[in-house]
Scaffold this active site. Structure first.
Site, PDB file in Angstrom:
ATOM      1  N   ASP A   1     -18.514  22.553 -41.409  1.00 25.61           N
ATOM      2  CA  ASP A   1     -17.344  22.440 -40.741  1.00 25.61           C
ATOM      3  C   ASP A   1     -17.421  23.676 -39.952  1.00 25.61           C
ATOM      4  O   ASP A   1     -17.506  24.829 -40.359  1.00 25.61           O
ATOM      5  CB  ASP A   1     -16.479  22.363 -41.807  1.00 25.61           C
ATOM      6  CG  ASP A   1     -14.751  22.227 -41.041  1.00 25.61           C
ATOM      7  OD1 ASP A   1     -14.850  22.268 -39.700  1.00 25.61           O
ATOM      8  OD2 ASP A   1     -13.875  22.047 -41.581  1.00 25.61           O
TER       9      ASP A   1
ATOM     10  N   GLU B   1     -19.508  19.213 -37.985  1.00 17.11           N
ATOM     11  CA  GLU B   1     -18.046  18.883 -37.606  1.00 17.11           C
ATOM     12  C   GLU B   1     -17.273  19.764 -36.723  1.00 17.11           C
ATOM     13  O   GLU B   1     -17.427  20.934 -36.944  1.00 17.11           O
ATOM     14  CB  GLU B   1     -17.327  18.722 -38.895  1.00 17.11           C
ATOM     15  CG  GLU B   1     -15.951  18.324 -38.893  1.00 17.11           C
ATOM     16  CD  GLU B   1     -15.214  18.081 -40.361  1.00 17.11           C
ATOM     17  OE1 GLU B   1     -14.113  18.494 -40.366  1.00 17.11           O
ATOM     18  OE2 GLU B   1     -15.992  17.407 -41.083  1.00 17.11           O
TER      19      GLU B   1
ATOM     20  N   GLU C   1     -10.065  16.531 -36.225  1.00 20.37           N
ATOM     21  CA  GLU C   1      -8.789  16.976 -37.008  1.00 20.37           C
ATOM     22  C   GLU C   1      -7.739  17.682 -36.016  1.00 20.37           C
ATOM     23  O   GLU C   1      -6.632  17.507 -36.531  1.00 20.37           O
ATOM     24  CB  GLU C   1      -9.479  18.192 -37.871  1.00 20.37           C
ATOM     25  CG  GLU C   1      -8.640  19.236 -38.818  1.00 20.37           C
ATOM     26  CD  GLU C   1      -9.257  20.097 -39.449  1.00 20.37           C
ATOM     27  OE1 GLU C   1      -8.867  21.177 -39.486  1.00 20.37           O
ATOM     28  OE2 GLU C   1     -10.508  20.133 -39.540  1.00 20.37           O
TER      29      GLU C   1
ATOM     30  N   ASP D   1      -6.024  14.060 -38.641  1.00 19.84           N
ATOM     31  CA  ASP D   1      -5.150  14.389 -39.743  1.00 19.84           C
ATOM     32  C   ASP D   1      -3.808  13.656 -39.785  1.00 19.84           C
ATOM     33  O   ASP D   1      -3.218  13.604 -38.621  1.00 19.84           O
ATOM     34  CB  ASP D   1      -4.859  15.946 -39.837  1.00 19.84           C
ATOM     35  CG  ASP D   1      -4.245  16.392 -41.061  1.00 19.84           C
ATOM     36  OD1 ASP D   1      -3.257  15.955 -41.407  1.00 19.84           O
ATOM     37  OD2 ASP D   1      -4.631  17.319 -41.735  1.00 19.84           O
TER      38      ASP D   1
ATOM     39  N   HIS E   1      -8.889  13.725 -42.108  1.00 21.69           N
ATOM     40  CA  HIS E   1      -8.974  15.067 -42.624  1.00 21.69           C
ATOM     41  C   HIS E   1      -8.050  15.174 -43.785  1.00 21.69           C
ATOM     42  O   HIS E   1      -6.627  15.207 -43.478  1.00 21.69           O
ATOM     43  CB  HIS E   1      -8.692  15.925 -41.382  1.00 21.69           C
ATOM     44  CG  HIS E   1      -8.355  17.489 -41.672  1.00 21.69           C
ATOM     45  ND1 HIS E   1      -7.190  18.428 -41.880  1.00 21.69           N
ATOM     46  CD2 HIS E   1      -9.423  18.393 -42.460  1.00 21.69           C
ATOM     47  CE1 HIS E   1      -7.039  19.329 -42.356  1.00 21.69           C
ATOM     48  NE2 HIS E   1      -8.610  19.485 -42.680  1.00 21.69           N
TER      49      HIS E   1
ATOM     50  N   GLU F   1     -11.905  12.797 -47.771  1.00 23.37           N
ATOM     51  CA  GLU F   1     -12.131  13.982 -47.937  1.00 23.37           C
ATOM     52  C   GLU F   1     -11.129  14.537 -48.950  1.00 23.37           C
ATOM     53  O   GLU F   1      -9.853  14.132 -48.941  1.00 23.37           O
ATOM     54  CB  GLU F   1     -12.057  14.905 -46.646  1.00 23.37           C
ATOM     55  CG  GLU F   1     -11.870  16.399 -46.797  1.00 23.37           C
ATOM     56  CD  GLU F   1     -11.751  17.166 -45.538  1.00 23.37           C
ATOM     57  OE1 GLU F   1     -12.344  18.255 -45.371  1.00 23.37           O
ATOM     58  OE2 GLU F   1     -10.963  16.430 -44.503  1.00 23.37           O
TER      59      GLU F   1
END
EC number: 4.2.1.90
Length: 405
Positions: free
Chosen positions: A226, A252, A280, A302, A329, A349
């Site tokens: 990430d 990511e 995200e 998200d 996310h 996740e």
């Protein structure tokens, strides 16, 4: 003719906050970055601010935790309530109580799409394509879905059409993929610690971290990186190739959200078999359409930031039409009820919020009561079989309501 259930109208909407710059520090909750000291989530993680030495050691040093948690509650005429949390804090409270309330109160509890569209249209002149306003709209939208589910006595995933699988399997995001493997997760995603300002030395250090975890976790456990918007195309491409020998599954959010051409170039130049993912920090369906056109492999909205569950369902349909995956996310129960209904979300996740990743702690602890955590890396759909999102608001937290109407 059979009787149709009469649904109540929404009587009140209220907004509280905890944590953030004007309250207690380390409150956790919807703003999961707002943690206490010695926490992996604030330990020298690469960010867009890392190029400034004053702000490279800690994300809290540049204010990642200043917003705090927004809590929105909607109450129906029959006194049933629904609620949700996101990251918007005191400023989100103002938007809800002084602007969005007019689109909520007086509507039927099932008028979710109407309210959503009106909130988007009414804030367009100051919301841009995401950020604080979209976080706030997302929180309202999730609270409305929670209320609707509680009124009709169904979990949200059944309102969306029902589960397409019996359980959700998870990868874990945190500093210790080796511990995640022991807990039964299918993979582990680590933050990068270095960026373009560190040059090739930074690439070598992060690649060495991946190599070390590959040795600890074995050949088949998924490992991901990430990058949290901290890189440029050249650096990200070099890092991807440096990690390819260690079977990195994906890289990511290497670039800032608006750099669509950069994502297209990164996808084109990434090592064969390595996925490129992002999303995200994107908000609105339109931004995800543009992101999808870059050819990235997985979109990662998200649900608490992209426009809520209403928008997340649209994003999943968009991705499905293009043969792309959607893996939201984090977001705990707010994602669980969605992804178990998506055919293009084969895994999800789980964000490790314990300081050293050694234990499983609910992501939005302590603001949600009865928030489930994976068992052996999985959550069965039966765990979600409670009305709404299946959680309750912890009113013992220091809730502050700075505005009213």
């Amino acid at each position: 003719m059979e009787n149709i259930m009469t649904l109540p109208k929404i009587k009140h909407v209220r907004a509280w906050f905890i944590g953030g710059a004007t309250a207690e520090k380390g409150a956790g909750g919807g703003d999961y970055h707002d943690q206490g000291g010695n926490h992996w989530i604030d330990d020298h993680i690469a960010t867009p601010m890392s190029k400034y030495r004053d702000y490279e050691q800690s994300r809290q040093s540049f204010g990642i935790n200043v917003l705090g948690t927004l809590i929105v509650e909607v109450e129906a005429e029959n006194r049933q309530t629904g609620f949700a949390v996101s990251t918007a804090g005191e400023m989100g409270c103002f938007i809800v109580e002084k602007h969005l309330n007019r689109f909520i109160e007086g509507k039927c509890v099932s008028d979710i799409k109407l309210i959503h569209d009106q909130m988007l249209g009414a804030t367009m002149y100051y919301s841009g394509s995401g950020g604080l306003v979209m976080n706030t709209i997302s929180c309202v939208d999730l609270a409305l879905w929670d209320l609707f589910g509680k009124v009709v006595g169904l979990p949200v995933y059944k309102l969306l059409g029902g589960a397409v699988r019996d359980e959700i399997q998870f990868y874990a995001t945190g500093a210790r993929p080796d511990l995640a493997k022991e807990m039964g997760f299918i993979g582990g995603k680590m933050p990068t610690h270095w960026g373009p300002h560190d040059g090739d030395a930074g690439i070598r250090k992060d690649a060495a971290m991946v190599a070390d975890m590959r040795e600890k976790c074995g050949p088949d456990f998924w490992l991901m990186l990430d990058c949290w918007m901290s890189q440029d195309v050249n650096y990200a491409t070099k890092l991807a190739h440096a990690c390819a020998p260690f079977n990195l599954k994906w890289i990511e959010e290497c670039l800032p959200p608006q750099q669509y051409e950069g994502y297209r170039e990164l996808k084109r130049n990434a090592p064969a078999g390595m996925m490129v993912t992002s999303g995200e920090h994107h908000g609105t369906l339109q931004s995800f359409r543009t992101l999808a056109e870059t050819g990235i492999d997985i979109m990662q909205p998200d649900v608490g930031w992209c426009g809520g569950l209403t928008t997340l369902v649209e994003i999943a349909a968009l991705a499905k039409s293009r043969g792309q995956l959607v893996v939201p996310h984090g977001s705990s129960v707010y994602s669980h009820h969605a992804v178990i209904t998506f055919t293009n979300t084969p895994f999800s996740e789980f964000l490790m919020t314990s300081p050293d990743c050694s234990t499983l702690r609910p992501q939005f602890d302590p603001i949600l009561l009865d928030e489930p955590v994976p068992v052996n890396g999985r959550i069965h759909k039966s765990v979600l079989d409670k009305p709404g999102f299946g959680v309750e608001l912890n009113r013992d937290c220091h809730l502050k309501r700075p505005y009213s109407h």
